[in-house]
Design a protein around this motif. Sequence first.
Motif, PDB file in Angstrom:
ATOM      1  N   THR A   1       0.339 -12.064  -2.806  1.00  0.00           N
ATOM      2  CA  THR A   1       0.436 -12.730  -4.094  1.00  0.00           C
ATOM      3  C   THR A   1       1.784 -13.424  -4.153  1.00  0.00           C
ATOM      4  O   THR A   1       2.633 -13.244  -3.289  1.00  0.00           O
ATOM      5  N   PHE A   2       2.001 -14.233  -5.164  1.00  0.00           N
ATOM      6  CA  PHE A   2       3.223 -15.026  -5.230  1.00  0.00           C
ATOM      7  C   PHE A   2       4.494 -14.189  -5.301  1.00  0.00           C
ATOM      8  O   PHE A   2       5.577 -14.666  -4.987  1.00  0.00           O
ATOM      9  N   ASP A   3       4.398 -12.935  -5.719  1.00  0.00           N
ATOM     10  CA  ASP A   3       5.621 -12.166  -5.946  1.00  0.00           C
ATOM     11  C   ASP A   3       6.045 -11.332  -4.744  1.00  0.00           C
ATOM     12  O   ASP A   3       6.899 -10.471  -4.859  1.00  0.00           O
ATOM     13  N   VAL A   4       5.471 -11.573  -3.565  1.00  0.00           N
ATOM     14  CA  VAL A   4       5.858 -10.782  -2.401  1.00  0.00           C
ATOM     15  C   VAL A   4       6.269 -11.685  -1.244  1.00  0.00           C
ATOM     16  O   VAL A   4       6.022 -11.398  -0.093  1.00  0.00           O
ATOM     17  N   ASP A   5       6.928 -12.802  -1.555  1.00  0.00           N
ATOM     18  CA  ASP A   5       7.273 -13.777  -0.531  1.00  0.00           C
ATOM     19  C   ASP A   5       8.031 -13.177   0.647  1.00  0.00           C
ATOM     20  O   ASP A   5       7.732 -13.439   1.798  1.00  0.00           O
ATOM     21  N   GLU A   6       9.067 -12.381   0.338  1.00  0.00           N
ATOM     22  CA  GLU A   6       9.886 -11.845   1.417  1.00  0.00           C
ATOM     23  C   GLU A   6       9.065 -10.927   2.321  1.00  0.00           C
ATOM     24  O   GLU A   6       9.262 -10.898   3.529  1.00  0.00           O
ATOM     25  N   TYR A   7       8.129 -10.208   1.745  1.00  0.00           N
ATOM     26  CA  TYR A   7       7.278  -9.338   2.538  1.00  0.00           C
ATOM     27  C   TYR A   7       6.404 -10.147   3.492  1.00  0.00           C
ATOM     28  O   TYR A   7       6.156  -9.743   4.622  1.00  0.00           O
ATOM     29  N   VAL A   8       5.925 -11.291   3.015  1.00  0.00           N
ATOM     30  CA  VAL A   8       5.107 -12.140   3.880  1.00  0.00           C
ATOM     31  C   VAL A   8       5.920 -12.626   5.063  1.00  0.00           C
ATOM     32  O   VAL A   8       5.458 -12.643   6.199  1.00  0.00           O
ATOM     33  N   TYR A   9       7.157 -13.040   4.803  1.00  0.00           N
ATOM     34  CA  TYR A   9       8.024 -13.507   5.876  1.00  0.00           C
ATOM     35  C   TYR A   9       8.209 -12.403   6.915  1.00  0.00           C
ATOM     36  O   TYR A   9       8.159 -12.639   8.115  1.00  0.00           O
ATOM     37  N   GLU A  10       8.398 -11.184   6.457  1.00  0.00           N
ATOM     38  CA  GLU A  10       8.566 -10.063   7.375  1.00  0.00           C
ATOM     39  C   GLU A  10       7.278  -9.812   8.158  1.00  0.00           C
ATOM     40  O   GLU A  10       7.323  -9.474   9.346  1.00  0.00           O
ATOM     41  N   ALA A  11       6.132  -9.989   7.509  1.00  0.00           N
ATOM     42  CA  ALA A  11       4.862  -9.800   8.211  1.00  0.00           C
ATOM     43  C   ALA A  11       4.706 -10.816   9.332  1.00  0.00           C
ATOM     44  O   ALA A  11       4.264 -10.481  10.433  1.00  0.00           O
TER      45      ALA A  11
ATOM     46  N   MET B   1       0.854  -1.185   0.000  1.00  0.00           N
ATOM     47  CA  MET B   1       0.000   0.000   0.000  1.00  0.00           C
ATOM     48  C   MET B   1       0.886   1.231   0.000  1.00  0.00           C
ATOM     49  O   MET B   1       2.012   1.194   0.506  1.00  0.00           O
ATOM     50  N   PRO B   2       0.423   2.334  -0.575  1.00  0.00           N
ATOM     51  CA  PRO B   2       1.219   3.569  -0.565  1.00  0.00           C
ATOM     52  C   PRO B   2       1.345   4.112   0.851  1.00  0.00           C
ATOM     53  O   PRO B   2       0.509   3.853   1.711  1.00  0.00           O
ATOM     54  N   GLY B   3       2.405   4.867   1.087  1.00  0.00           N
ATOM     55  CA  GLY B   3       2.619   5.404   2.426  1.00  0.00           C
ATOM     56  C   GLY B   3       3.101   4.307   3.347  1.00  0.00           C
ATOM     57  O   GLY B   3       4.107   3.651   3.099  1.00  0.00           O
ATOM     58  N   MET B   4       2.384   4.076   4.426  1.00  0.00           N
ATOM     59  CA  MET B   4       2.735   3.006   5.355  1.00  0.00           C
ATOM     60  C   MET B   4       2.185   1.683   4.838  1.00  0.00           C
ATOM     61  O   MET B   4       0.978   1.532   4.640  1.00  0.00           O
ATOM     62  N   ASP B   5       3.074   0.705   4.618  1.00  0.00           N
ATOM     63  CA  ASP B   5       2.618  -0.576   4.086  1.00  0.00           C
ATOM     64  C   ASP B   5       2.060  -1.466   5.191  1.00  0.00           C
ATOM     65  O   ASP B   5       2.042  -1.114   6.373  1.00  0.00           O
ATOM     66  N   GLY B   6       1.585  -2.654   4.785  1.00  0.00           N
ATOM     67  CA  GLY B   6       0.940  -3.549   5.733  1.00  0.00           C
ATOM     68  C   GLY B   6       1.866  -4.115   6.779  1.00  0.00           C
ATOM     69  O   GLY B   6       1.428  -4.448   7.889  1.00  0.00           O
ATOM     70  N   ILE B   7       3.143  -4.250   6.457  1.00  0.00           N
ATOM     71  CA  ILE B   7       4.104  -4.782   7.425  1.00  0.00           C
ATOM     72  C   ILE B   7       4.297  -3.806   8.580  1.00  0.00           C
ATOM     73  O   ILE B   7       4.219  -4.175   9.755  1.00  0.00           O
ATOM     74  N   GLU B   8       4.540  -2.549   8.244  1.00  0.00           N
ATOM     75  CA  GLU B   8       4.747  -1.548   9.290  1.00  0.00           C
ATOM     76  C   GLU B   8       3.473  -1.338  10.098  1.00  0.00           C
ATOM     77  O   GLU B   8       3.523  -1.180  11.330  1.00  0.00           O
ATOM     78  N   ALA B   9       2.333  -1.350   9.421  1.00  0.00           N
ATOM     79  CA  ALA B   9       1.076  -1.194  10.141  1.00  0.00           C
ATOM     80  C   ALA B   9       0.862  -2.355  11.110  1.00  0.00           C
ATOM     81  O   ALA B   9       0.446  -2.152  12.256  1.00  0.00           O
ATOM     82  N   THR B  10       1.161  -3.571  10.664  1.00  0.00           N
ATOM     83  CA  THR B  10       1.029  -4.742  11.532  1.00  0.00           C
ATOM     84  C   THR B  10       1.951  -4.624  12.737  1.00  0.00           C
ATOM     85  O   THR B  10       1.543  -4.894  13.876  1.00  0.00           O
TER      86      THR B  10
END
Length: 228
Positions: A85-95, A57-66
Amino acid sequence: MIRVLIVDDQTIVRAGFAALLDAQPDISVAGEAGDGREAVRLAEAERPDVIVMDIRMPGMDGIEATRRILAQPWAGGVRVLVLTTFDVDEYVYEALAVGASGFLLKDATAEDLVSAVRVVARGDSLLAPQVTGRLIREFTKQRRSRPQAPSELSTLTARETEVLVLIAGGLSNGEIAQRLVVSEHTVKTHVARVFTKLGLRDRAQAVMLAYEYGVVVPGENEGRRPPA
């Protein structure tokens, strides 16, 4: 009644999720947010049981919000379900690292989304089987060095370590009970002790920790009973 906060920067997506979830007899939509900052504000104001959180998401993304939401003292009962989605694996791990209780593919069926909300509301974790193995294996393989394991790992008994390995393999309490030939109540006791000793919120964090610190080696012992 499960109170849900929907966070996505696309208005039509939020509206679709809201209509679907509000139609369920045991779920109500407590609010909608278009970005991470609004999500943090609404989460504190509404205190939802589950937050359906988009990552990008623009601005603060879902990881930082979480991270910000779950760091608050009032957020002990809040569960975050990440959409990916399949192309954001590393972001999911961080979440997952900041406390998300699981993730679901954005192209999941309506039934899958409703079921996922109920699963995480119960305090369980949800790791989409289509991507869980690939996510963790690939991310851990890419790490150049493994961080030093927390001292708390050494406090686990042999049986507790065994249970942690099986959790990391994706087994439910019932499946672990069958594997170890014990009652499901006994497994629940072991799981609770593992979570307490390691300071874990749920199974999602247990899976991540097991791979992060080498309790489970990618491609070797997932889901199999460790040696005695």
